[in-house]
Every structure is written in C-alpha cells, then in structure tokens.
Design an enzyme around this catalytic site. Structure first.
Site, PDB file in Angstrom:
ATOM      1  N   SER A  40      -8.915  47.339 -32.187  1.00 40.24           N
ATOM      2  CA  SER A  40      -7.810  47.756 -31.343  1.00 40.24           C
ATOM      3  C   SER A  40      -8.012  49.221 -30.953  1.00 40.24           C
ATOM      4  CB  SER A  40      -6.512  47.595 -32.124  1.00 40.24           C
ATOM      5  OG  SER A  40      -5.473  48.083 -31.341  1.00 40.24           O
ATOM      6  N   GLY A  41      -7.897  49.478 -29.656  1.00 38.90           N
ATOM      7  CA  GLY A  41      -8.071  50.859 -29.178  1.00 38.90           C
ATOM      8  C   GLY A  41      -9.510  51.185 -28.846  1.00 38.90           C
ATOM      9  N   THR A  64      -9.415  46.268 -23.264  1.00 38.39           N
ATOM     10  CA  THR A  64      -8.563  45.970 -22.117  1.00 38.39           C
ATOM     11  C   THR A  64      -8.962  46.830 -20.921  1.00 38.39           C
ATOM     12  OG1 THR A  64      -6.849  45.458 -23.676  1.00 38.39           O
ATOM     13  CG2 THR A  64      -6.168  45.775 -21.414  1.00 38.39           C
ATOM     14  N   SER A  93      -3.049  45.558 -26.853  1.00 35.76           N
ATOM     15  CA  SER A  93      -2.744  44.170 -26.479  1.00 35.76           C
ATOM     16  C   SER A  93      -2.434  43.421 -27.762  1.00 35.76           C
ATOM     17  CB  SER A  93      -3.936  43.524 -25.805  1.00 35.76           C
ATOM     18  OG  SER A  93      -4.619  44.463 -25.026  1.00 35.76           O
TER      19      SER A  93
END
Ligand SMILES: Nc1ncnc2c1ncn2[C@@H]1O[C@H](COP(=O)(O)OP(=O)(O)O)[C@@H](O)[C@H]1O
Ligand SMILES: [Mg+2]
Length: 1023
Positions: A107-108, A112, A161
C-alpha cells in the site's frame, strides 16, 4: 535493451538482467538506489517493470513523453510505465491478442498511480473518434468515483485503495478504446465501522459532508461536521490537510454526470451513505434484563427514512435476533454487544453491497453495445504482500492472492522461457526455481486446504471458536512443510508464534497469522432479521442489493474466504487467457518522503515482491537473447565481413561476427532465429566495442552524408550551369543564325541589285544604296582635305556624284571661311590689295601671274631710308607706302634714283632730302603701265595744272605693288591703264613724249634717236 546498454555506465543498469551479480540482493539494491537517487524510478527485469514511488512530481508524464514512447521498440528508450503500456497496446493491435498488466506492491507503493498513468496514456495516444470520446471519458472518470467509495486515508497512503481492482479496457479493431469492465475484489468493509488512529473512513463520507449543498445535507439529515459521526471520528483525523474533500466532491459529482447516473440514483446512493452515518450514531443501552434498547430513536428514524424501511421494524431488528430451527422461528433479544455487532454488520453489508452495485452501474455505462470483436488490456491494481506485526484474516486473503499471482507469473515466465528454448532448438536448460504451488494448495485445496477447514469450522454445529479452528489446522495440515504453529514448532521454533497464531512459509517469506476473528470475518454474518428489513427497503439501490430470493434460499451463502477463493480463481482464468506484463511497485520509505531510500524497507519489499526470484528465473538460462537480424543490425560494424551490409542469411552473419569478435563457446548458443548470450559481461564487451566503433562510424556516416549533400548540391549547380549554358548557346546560335539569315538576305539583295544594276533602282537596291552612301560618307571622313590648297577629293560612286559635289563645295567653303577667319588684318588688307591688283592687271600685263605669290609689303622703305627732312615736310600726312624708284626725266630720259612715298593725300617723288614732286591725288589723271614685263609706270597729271612739272615716268622693281597701292590710295583704281606697245605722256598740254615698249633679248631703257623712250623688256625676266 539497447537503450539499457547505452545507459548502463551512466546510472546503474536499466535492466537488472544485465547485472553481473544477479543473485546478490545487495547489488540489486545498490542498482535501485543509484537510479532512485537520480530520480530514475523505473528499472526493468526483462519485460517486468520495477517502479519506486518517488513521492514527488517528476515531470515524466507529459504528453511529450507519451509521444516519445508511442510506437517505439520497448528496449529503445529508458524504462517507463508508458513503455509497458505501449508494448502491450502494440502487441494487442498487431496480434489481436488480449493482455493484462499486473500492478502489485505494498500500500502506498504507487500501484493506483501507475494504473492511472496507463489509462491516461491510452486516453491520449490511442486513436479516437468523436462518438467514442464519451467511452474514453467514462473510462477515465470511473476512477474518481471508485476512489471516492473505495479509497481511504491510511497511515501508509492518503489515498489508499481499500479494494482490489481489475479493469478491462476494450479496444476495437482500429485500436480505439470503446468500452470497459471493472471487477472489484474484497472491499475492506470493516473500515466503514472502524478506523485506526490516524486513518479515515472512505473518502465519500467526508466529501459528502464537505461538498454537498445545504439542501442536500438537510434532506439527508446531516450536519456539516464529520466529528459528529462516530463512524468518521474514531481515527481522529476527519480533517486532513493533504486532502481537499470539497474539490474532490466536485470532481466526483462531475464524474457522476458523465457516467450516466440519474438524479434518482444519486438520491438513493447518498441516502445510503447518510444512513450509514446515522446508523453509526445509534446508541444502545442495556435494560434491566440485560437486553439492548435504543433510548433515542432519532437516528433510527433517519436511517429508516433514508432506506425506506419501517422504523419500528428496523429498531426491532437491531435489538432482536430471529433464530430459525427446522420447525419454528424463535425471536430472542440481543445483548448490547450483539446489537452493536448487528448495527455494524448492517452498516458494512449496506456499504459493501452498495459498492458492488456502484461497480455494476459503472460497468453498465462502460459497456460497448457494439458486438464486434474486441481485444482487451486488463489493468490489475491489487494489494501486494502484507506483513504486519499482527496479521489477520485480511492479510491471509491478500497474501493468498499474491501467492496465486506469483504462481501465475512463475508459470508464465518459465513456460515462456521453456517454450522459447524449444522453439529455438536450444538444449533444454533446467531452471531452478521455487514453485509455490504447494503453498497455494495448502490454502485452497478442497476439503484439505486452510479455507476449507475454516469453512467447515464455521458451519460446524457446536461451539466453534478461533482456537478450535487452529486446532483443526494443526490436525489436518500440521504436517505440511509450509505450515507451523507454536505447538508444532517445538521449543526451538516456537519463538515469535503466539498460542492463537499459525505461521505460513510463503514464497516471499514467513508470515504469522493470528486466528482471532477468522471465523467471524469469514462468516460475515448479517442477522436474518436485519436482512429481511433491508429486503423490504424502498430504496431502489438496496432493492437491487438485497434480493428477497436470498431470504428464501435456505442454503448458507458462501463464506468470505470461499467467495474470495472463487473470485480469485475466476480472475486467474481471466488472466491466464491473456498475455501478461508486470509492474512491481516499491515504496521507498514509510514517511511518504521524496528522495528517501529506506534500505531495510525496500529489501523487505524486494523479497515480498519476489523480484530476486524473478530475476533468477530470467537469468537462469541466458542473460540476453536477440533476433539475429537485430543483433546483426546493431553490431555489424564490428566485423569487416558484415559491414556495411551482410548479404547472406542473418544467422550466418551473426556467426561470422561473433567468431570475429572472439566469443567463447560457453558464452553463447545459436538458436533458430535468435542468439542467446549467457553472461552480461560478454554483451557489455561487445557493446563497449560497438560504442567505440560508433563514433568512427558516425564520423564516417557524417562524412558520407555531407559528401552526398555536397555532391547533390554540386550536381544541382552543374545542371543549372548546363541549362544556363544551353540557353545561352541557344541564344547565341539563334543570334548567329539570325545574323546569317539577314546576311544571306543582304547578299541576295546585293546580287539581285548587281544583276539589275543598269536598270532603275529597285527596292532590292535600297540597302545597297544606303550602304554605299554610308560607306562613302564614312570613308570620306578620312579623306576630307585639311588645307585650302589641297584640291584632292575622294572619288564618289556614281549615285553620289551630286552629293559629293555639294559636300566638296561645302568643304571648300568651309576651308575658305576658316582660312579667312584665320587671317590677320594686315594680310586681309594685302589680299584686298591683291584683289584690286588682279582687277587691274590680270591677263593684261606680263609677270602678273608670277607676282601673285609675292606678298605685298607694307612699305619698301624703312623709316631710316626716308630723310628726316622729308618726313618733317610731310609730317602732317601719314606715310602709307614707300619704295625706291628710278625716275626718268621727261626730256633726256635720264635715269635718277628717287623714292616714291605715298601718303593719304598725295604721292611724293623724293630725292634724298628734297621733295621733287608732290602729286595730289585729286590731280591724278591716271596711271599707265605697259603690258610687257617691264617695271615702268607713268603717273599722269592734269597737264593744265601749272604747279606740276608734268607726268612722272618711274620705274621700280615691284611695279604691280606700287601701282596698286597708288591706285588704291588715290581711290582711282579704274584709272590705271595697261597699254600695248606705247604710251603718250605730257609735260604740259603742249609738250609731251612717247614711250615705246618692246620685248628684246636684253633689258634696256634708252632714248632713241627720235626722242622716244624705248623700253625693252626681257620676257624671261618677268616680275
Ligand atoms: N509515479 C509517481 N509519481 C509521483 N508520485 C507518486 C507516483 N506514484 C505514487 N505517488 C505518490 O504516492 C501516493 C500513493 O500512491 P498510490 O498509487 O495510491 O499507492 P497504492 O495504490 O500502491 O497504494 C500517491 O498518492 C502519490 O502521492
Ligand atoms: Mg491503490
């Protein structure tokens, strides 16, 4: 790869495959760091892209950059997410095949963002028609809507997300994006009801409160303050500076209008969102019987209103549970805890299903109704491996998902590798790799896998707990090499494993999971009672989400684990049928800081992303392979035989080339269409040699090119010069021809004229005549007499005689005039005298002609010759002329020397100092001379004049001059007589004498016997 080769010495290697120490994690990290320090966030491993989140805008996503990567060979340019996108797109267009791009990472890490960049790349670079613009816009705008409902601020990422997303972009045969389809995975519903410290709920709640108009908020019964809502305020960061909820609300609202959402849809949708907020604020108290009650029904009413359900039914469902047995239904009240559980379960269910509805709604707007064949590129933006201090059910699912995707990658890569060896006829090279299928099986195998055991535990009658689940695991999969629990590990290995925990040895490393909550989360139970209430909802969206059929279905709905397993296997089915591209995203630090490279963190991710594994697989065989044509094309300059052109088959060319460069047999293999090079250093040596020769080549190509340009310019000039010359020669020739033509005509005319010369002038003669005239006149210039005495004259042609005459006369007159104008006055006087002389004597007296060229003198006496006395006597009269004479006396004719002096008034005969005779002109009767050549002249005086001594007989040498001057001074020119033979003179009227003139042999003057004066002149002595 060529680009990578060129750039390798500058900043690390652009492709890890070219790393010599490919098994060394340190070398891998070092290369990544070197590049990251220079803001080069992308690096390849073959065709896999490793991307490190820069946490800053790098300016590498401009339209210019997009243009740069469009249609360019993958290896030509530095690594970029656009290169991956373009490669997939081009392969799709040329081979009409389907593709997917798998983007994974923590994540990060930038997943995305990468997927958005790819989508933008397609939106900008793909061909487009006006009618399909809407499809493109919807594809682009589906993102902000999904992000609003599915993303949230977490500690790791402000826009994390919270669901997995697979998006198909559909292209028609022309490569135009015409539609799409989105599948979402495992939305993190628990976030709706609970957020950790520093985290937020899904963006849409905050956006609604910040951005919606007052009327809408009033309609939804909401206040514009997130802190008032329990579901929004647990993380204590409802206001986040880096997030602008208001402007995001505008973006989302705009996106809604493009993606076909009606006002009614939105009303229902926001009703649900608001109802969740109200639901969160529902409080329970415990009654005396330990049952939950709701003291304040204000919020319940709002929820009921917004969801279109009866408030009492809702209230009842939240505080009671319906237990069904085979024969009857029992209603029992809930405790406060269970009521809170029921409330949260309802909020999660409502939000989760609404999210699914939203995805379906977007899908229906993205659907392309045209049923022609489409090819697709799928973008999979899915959570990467997660390892926390405490790992729960979610991490278990996520890591299982990654395990499956890793398997796909290994299978596909290895399969591709092996297929390539086979196709190229290269000896089979066994590749050592860890096949993680065992782990996948451990998790998913039917009846024996962890998920099955969990499901069994969930449905098992009797008291099932997380702990009993753990025990089941130990019992059923305890012997599995990749599974461990505290009990199984024994005293040595138990460290770090809790009593409630089990450990899995994933391909990426070991992860310890805590079984707490596994059962509950897997069940995801929504009490039947609540479900019923929701099925009666008048909210149209809920009606679609909660179908009455679900109530009638007595079978248990599949558990979350099974659902996830199923959706994963259908995802893999989707992916297997497509060509893969991979993007692995790495987060460089936990602080979202630019330029910070946290070794430890990155090392961790490299491991979990399986990058070393992937590199090993890529490098297991050969580091580099290239089609013969391409290899030869690049390096042909290194061998004289292949430079500049190799005529034979490329394979033979390559063989010749590598023999020349000196490749050792173990360094390479020759396949059917490709050369395989085992070690990067071999390739680097070749590349270095090429670099070196490139400069020489460039110089040579430049020289040739410049030469070519010059030659072209020269030829151009030459052609121009030749053209000019040709025109000029033509002009000259035409001129010459014209000249000859007119010459011929002239000659012809002359000949004709010549033939008809005697006849009257014909037109043919005109030119001849003109020419003759011209020539004569021109010629005459050189023959004009310059002197009055020159009588010569150029002989004129017949036709010009008159003209010539005229000219001649003009010329003479001109000469005369000039001559006259040039004469001095005394000469003019002389001339006048000569003219008078001519009148008097011409043709009358001998010696006249001879005398002509003797100029008259002004006087034949000097002043000294004349006696001063005489001068004194006649001083009043100006002396005009003087000449010595011989005077013959009138009787004896004795000769006496005297001077004849002529003045204005009279003539004097002077004897030295004495004036012998003064003859006034008025008394002058005439002057006589003879016609012979003697010098005698007689001045006749009137005989009656007593004062005179009579006529004077004089002789002088210049008789013409003297007589003329006398006659002129006396103004009696007409009184001069030239007598023949004899003349009479008088002394007085009565007395006179005769003078006889004869010619004789000798000149003499004498008195004859009869008293006459005989003058004999010698003819030859003419004067
Ligand atoms: N290529 C990039 N350039 C600049 N910033 C980026 C890039 N990729 C990610 N970021 C930053 O990192 C943040 C997190 O990225 P995101 O894609 O949301 O991560 P993930 O989806 O992997 O959780 C973004 O909000 C952005 O600020
Ligand atoms: Mg994301």
């Amino acid at each position: 790869m060529e680009g990578a080769l060129t750039a390798r010495d500058k900043i690390g290697v652009q492709d890890f495959v070219l790393l010599d120490a490919y098994t060394s994690e340190a070398a891998f990290l070092d290369n990544l760091r070197k590049r990251f320090r220079e803001n080069l966030i992308y690096t390849y491993i073959g065709t896999l892209l490793v991307s490190v989140n820069p946490y800053q805008e790098l300016g590498i996503y401009t339209e210019n950059q997009m243009g740069l990567y469009q249609g360019v060979n993958f290896f030509e340019l530095p690594p970029h997410v656009y290169a991956i996108a373009d490669n997939a797109y081009r392969l799709m267009c040329s081979e009409l095949s389907n593709h997917f791009i798998l983007i994974s990472g923590e994540s990060g890490a930038g997943k995305t963002e990468a997927s958005k960049k790819i989508l933008q790349y397609f939106a900008v670079t793909c061909p487009m028609t006006e009618s399909l613009q809407i499809a493109r816009d919807r594809l682009l705008l589906s993102n902000p809507v999904l992000e609003a409902f599915g993303n949230a601020k977490t500690l790791r990422n402000d826009n994390s997300s919270r669901f997995g997303k697979y998006m198909d972009i559909q292209f028609d045969f022309k490569g135009i994006p015409v539609g799409g389809h989105i599948i979402s995975y495992l939305i993190e519903k628990s976030r709706v009801v609970h957020q950790n410290q520093g985290e937020r709920n899904f963006h849409i709640f905050y956006q609604l409160l910040e951005g919606a108009k007052e009327e809408l908020l009033a309609y939804l019964g909401l206040e514009r303050d997130a802190r008032l809502y329990k579901y929004l305020s647990q993380g204590h960061c409802a206001k986040e500076l880096s997030i602008n909820d208001k402007s995001d609300w505008d973006t989302v609202s705009n996106a809604f209008s493009v993606i076909d959402f009606t006002d009614e849809d939105l009303e229902n949708l926001f009703g649900i969102i608001a109802s969740v907020l109200h639901l969160g604020n529902v409080c329970f108290t415990e009654s005396a019987h330990g049952c939950a009650t709701i003291p304040d029904t204000h919020e319940i009413k709002w929820v009921a209103k917004l969801l279109g359900v009866p408030p009492s039914a809702l209230l009842f469902a939240l505080t009671h549970r319906k237990i069904e047995t085979r024969t009857e239904e029992v209603i029992c009240p809930l405790t406060t805890d269970l009521s809170i559980y029921a409330r949260d379960a309802m909020a999660k269910a409502v939000y989760g299903r609404t999210f699914t509805w939203l995805v379906n709604k977007i899908n229906s707007s993205l659907v392309n109704k045209d049923f022609t064949r489409k090819t697709v590129i799928g973008l999979l933006d899915i959570y990467g491996f997660e390892v926390f201090d405490k790992n729960g059910f979610e991490q278990f699912c996520i890591n299982y998902c990654n395990e499956k995707l890793q398997q796909l990658l290994i299978e596909r890569t290895l399969k591709a590798e092996q297929a390539e060896y086979e196709a190229e006829g290269i000896e089979w090279e066994p590749i050592q790799y860890f096949n993680n299928k065992v782990i996948c099986d451990l998790v998913e195998e039917r009846h024996r896998g962890i998920i099955s055991i969990l499901d069994e535990e969930c449905i098992r009658p009797g008291p099932a707990t997380d702990l009993s689940f753990l025990e089941k695991l130990e019992e059923k999969v305890g012997k599995h090499a990749h599974f461990q629990t505290r009990k199984l590990a024994g005293p040595k290995g138990r460290k770090g494993i809790g009593w409630m925990e089990f450990r899995l040895f994933h391909y990426a490393g070991e992860v310890t999971y805590c079984t707490k909550g596994f059962l509950e989360k897997n069940n995801d139970l929504l009490y039947r009672h609540l479900k019923e209430v929701l099925c009666w909802s008048k909210n149209l969206i809920l009606q679609e989400c909660f179908l009455v059929a679900e109530l009638q279905n007595r079978r248990r709905p599949p558990t979350v684990g099974t659902q996830f397993k199923n959706s994963l296997s259908s995802l893999l089915e989707i992916l297997i049928s497509k060509e893969p591209s991979y993007i692995r995203c790495i987060k460089p630090n936990d602080g979202k800081e630019p330029s910070k490279f946290d070794y430890c963190l990155i090392k961790h991710q490299i491991k979990y992303l399986g990058l070393m594994e992937h590199l090993r697989v890529r490098r297991a065989g050969f580091a580099y392979r290239r089609k013969y044509e391409h290899f030869l094309q690049r390096y042909k300059s290194l061998c004289p035989d292949t430079w500049p052109q190799w005529q034979g088959p490329p394979a033979e060319g390559v063989e010749r080339l590598i023999k020349y460069i000196g490749y050792k047999p173990e360094e390479y293999k020759l396949g059917r269409t490709k050369i395989f090079i085992r070690f990067p250093r071999t390739l680097f040596a070749t590349e270095d040699a090429f670099e070196f020769s490139k400069h020489q080549l460039v110089a040579r190509i430049q020289a040739t090119y410049k030469g070519c340009l010059e030659r072209r310019a020269y030829l151009e000039q030459k052609r121009a010069a030749t053209t000019l010359e040709a025109y000029w020669r033509g002009a000259l020739a035409r001129k010459e021809a014209e000249r000859r033509r007119s010459a011929v005509q002239t000659i012809r005319k002359f000949i004709k004229g010549f033939i008809h010369r005697g006849q009257p002038l014909s037109p043919d003669d005109e030119e001849f005549v003109v020419l003759v005239r011209k020539n004569y006149i021109l010629n005459l210039r050189y023959h004009v007499p310059k002197d009055i005495l020159d009588k010569s004259w150029l002989r004129p042609p017949g036709i010009l005689e008159d003209t010539s005459d005229l000219l001649r006369r003009m010329c003479r007159r001109n000469l005369v005039r000039k001559y006259r104008q040039g004469l001095p006055p005394n000469k003019i006087a002389q001339m006048q005298q000569k003219v008078v002389m001519s009148d008097i004597f011409r043709g009358k007296k001998e010696g006249y002609t001879e005398s002509l060229n003797q100029p008259f003198a002004n006087s034949r006496l000097d002043g000294d010759d004349i006696s001063p006395k005489v001068l004194q006597l006649i001083c009043a009269e100006k002396i005009q002329y003087g000449i010595p004479v011989i005077k013959y006396d009138r009787t004896a004719f004795k000769p006496r020397p005297r001077q004849l002096i002529l003045t204005q008034k009279a003539a004097y005969v002077v004897d030295l100092a004495k004036i012998k005779q003064r003859i006034e002109y008025s008394t002058l009767k005439g002057v006589s001379t003879s016609s012979l050549g003697d010098g005698i002249f007689v001045i006749h005086i009137s005989p009656e004049d007593y004062r005179q001594k009579g006529d004077a007989i004089l002789q002088c040498e210049h008789v013409f001059e003297a007589v003329t001057k006398l006659a002129m001074l006396a103004n009696k020119e007409n009184l001069v007589k030239v007598v023949q033979k004899s003349l009479q003179f008088y002394v007085s009227p009565a007395k006179g004498g005769t003078i006889v003139f004869n010619n004789g042999p000798e000149e003499q003057v004498y008195r004859d016997k009869i008293g006459r004066l005989i003058v004999v002149s010698d003819r030859l002595l003419a004067r």
